[in-house]
Scaffold this motif. Sequence first.
Motif, PDB file in Angstrom:
ATOM      1  N   THR A 178      67.881 -45.171  27.605  1.00 25.03           N
ATOM      2  CA  THR A 178      66.849 -46.204  27.483  1.00 25.03           C
ATOM      3  C   THR A 178      67.344 -47.565  27.967  1.00 25.03           C
ATOM      4  OG1 THR A 178      67.512 -46.714  25.210  1.00 25.03           O
ATOM      5  CG2 THR A 178      65.814 -45.019  25.523  1.00 25.03           C
ATOM      6  N   TYR A 179      68.610 -47.584  28.441  1.00 28.10           N
ATOM      7  CA  TYR A 179      69.178 -48.811  28.993  1.00 28.10           C
ATOM      8  C   TYR A 179      70.281 -48.393  29.955  1.00 28.10           C
ATOM      9  CZ  TYR A 179      71.151 -53.539  29.241  1.00 28.10           C
ATOM     10  OH  TYR A 179      71.594 -54.760  29.681  1.00 28.10           O
ATOM     11  N   CYS A 237      65.929 -55.329  28.889  1.00 22.53           N
ATOM     12  CA  CYS A 237      66.122 -54.964  27.486  1.00 22.53           C
ATOM     13  C   CYS A 237      66.027 -53.449  27.313  1.00 22.53           C
ATOM     14  CB  CYS A 237      65.060 -55.627  26.603  1.00 22.53           C
ATOM     15  SG  CYS A 237      65.263 -57.404  26.419  1.00 22.53           S
ATOM     16  N   PRO A 238      66.751 -52.905  26.333  1.00 29.12           N
ATOM     17  CA  PRO A 238      66.585 -51.479  26.044  1.00 29.12           C
ATOM     18  C   PRO A 238      65.212 -51.225  25.441  1.00 29.12           C
ATOM     19  CG  PRO A 238      67.958 -52.522  24.381  1.00 29.12           C
ATOM     20  CD  PRO A 238      67.742 -53.554  25.441  1.00 29.12           C
ATOM     21  N   ARG A 279      69.752 -46.732  23.218  1.00 26.58           N
ATOM     22  CA  ARG A 279      70.676 -47.874  23.103  1.00 26.58           C
ATOM     23  C   ARG A 279      70.054 -49.023  22.313  1.00 26.58           C
ATOM     24  NH1 ARG A 279      74.769 -50.236  22.278  1.00 26.58           N
ATOM     25  NH2 ARG A 279      76.333 -50.881  23.815  1.00 26.58           N
ATOM     26  N   SER A 300      72.433 -58.837  24.234  1.00 25.10           N
ATOM     27  CA  SER A 300      71.403 -58.957  25.274  1.00 25.10           C
ATOM     28  C   SER A 300      70.347 -59.977  24.885  1.00 25.10           C
ATOM     29  CB  SER A 300      70.736 -57.593  25.521  1.00 25.10           C
ATOM     30  OG  SER A 300      70.005 -57.167  24.379  1.00 25.10           O
ATOM     31  N   ARG A 334      62.552 -49.870  33.772  1.00 24.33           N
ATOM     32  CA  ARG A 334      62.087 -50.570  32.574  1.00 24.33           C
ATOM     33  C   ARG A 334      61.152 -51.735  32.908  1.00 24.33           C
ATOM     34  NH1 ARG A 334      67.224 -49.928  31.974  1.00 24.33           N
ATOM     35  NH2 ARG A 334      67.678 -52.166  32.129  1.00 24.33           N
TER      36      ARG A 334
END
Length: 492
Positions: free
Chosen positions: A389-390, A304-305, A255, A264, A415
């Motif tokens: 990834t998000y 955050c991604p 993402r 974001s 994350r």
Amino acid sequence: MEKLPPFQGQVMQKTRLHFWFIRICFVILIWACLANIVVVVKLWHPRLLSGFSVLAKITGPVEGSLNDSSRDHHIIRPRNYTSNGFLKVSCNGGLNQMRSAICDMVAIARLLNLTLVVPELDKKTFWADHSNFEDVFDVNHFINSLRDEVRIIKKLPKRFSLEDSHQIHEMPPVSWSNENYYLQKILPLFDKYIVIHFNRTDSRLANNGITLDLQRLRCRVNFQALKFRPKIEALGLKLISILQHRGPYLALHLRYEMDMLAFSGCTEGCSEHEAEELKQLRYAFPWWREKEINSMEKRSLGLCPLTPEETSLILLALGFDKTTQIYIASGETYGGERRLALLRSRFPHIVKKEMLLDSEDMRQFRNHSFQMAALDFIVSVASDVFIPTYDGNMARVVEGYRRYHGHKPTFRLDRRKLVQLLDSYKNGTLSWDEFSSLVKIAHERRKGQPSVRHAITNKPKEEDYFYANPQECLPQEDASERSKQPKKLMMN
């Protein structure tokens, strides 16, 4: 007896026929008018016929079992109920945010005994996709498969124009609301208005505290009624077949896309010019309220991604190697192939839909981001391993689907923890072996195993999302069988 002249007899015969014709037409007209009046009164003003109070409008439990996959849509009988009015909805957001919203709106229409108009998809936000509902989903299947629960029509009757404000009330329902809100605040509005138009639909129904019947109806819409249109499904299955022919595959929802970074405020790995470009995009959309964002602070909080470079390290740390086939289930990576270079060097078997399908297949989907996202959704649900990834809407809805289909391996990346480990590895505090070991330990129980949905009172944004873990609807199977992982793809 004296016979009538031929001409006079013909006139009398025609007169009689004319008389009976007019009489029959008049009777038909009267019956048609009466039937329409009854239907209109029952639909718009049911109290004129019933005299019941507001709560008396809500009759009967939600019928239908989620797991009853043997339903024949051709023989599903419509639920017989008096509609309290029309619910018109305009969805907002990306494909999967709208998907969840549509499930919620069906449940709300069922709760309030309303007639639902086929939802409108978002055409005004960043994605600028002008697809209608029927361009993405099988609209006839949607209507027919739910007819025993909710009456759904394709369009609002023409007699209700948007300009006719005394009949239509437009509003956004309150976010994360429970059944009482809709029963006590929304239902009484139908005493005054014939049509309620919800102009925002994201997260308008609570994750928890909803009756079991309605929770299962939300699932039934998600898992059974919302089928993609046949052309999308066929192309999605073609992609799956190509990938599986090559072996097991990992679907990576990378993402790191322009819209996500802009809204974001995350600029890790971006140049100053790119960071400014993202900021300007954020300011260009007035509906996005948060403008000034501290990227470093958000990243430290795990909001955050992951960047493509960070993602490559995490995949290696989890045990995936260069033989792993990776399907990138997302749009264009911000920075293009330049930002994918390191990831490709470590995982050379990276593919995208554009690489697997010919130009003719892709032609019909160009400039239709919702339809492209539908292809990624289909491929991600079927993958051997799914790693986002998000934790956006696609990540969460796909996770719920994979739980429903046997808790297939789905990594929920921590994350916040990963950022700490990545920074410690980069500055030399951790060796590779230490880094890899800690990454694996942190995700030992974050691979999509059966779990209880975590609820937080008065903090719905922080609790587990209903559609990521619809525990009320999951088949009861042996947990050890559901959590098995493909040995060919998973590494030690």
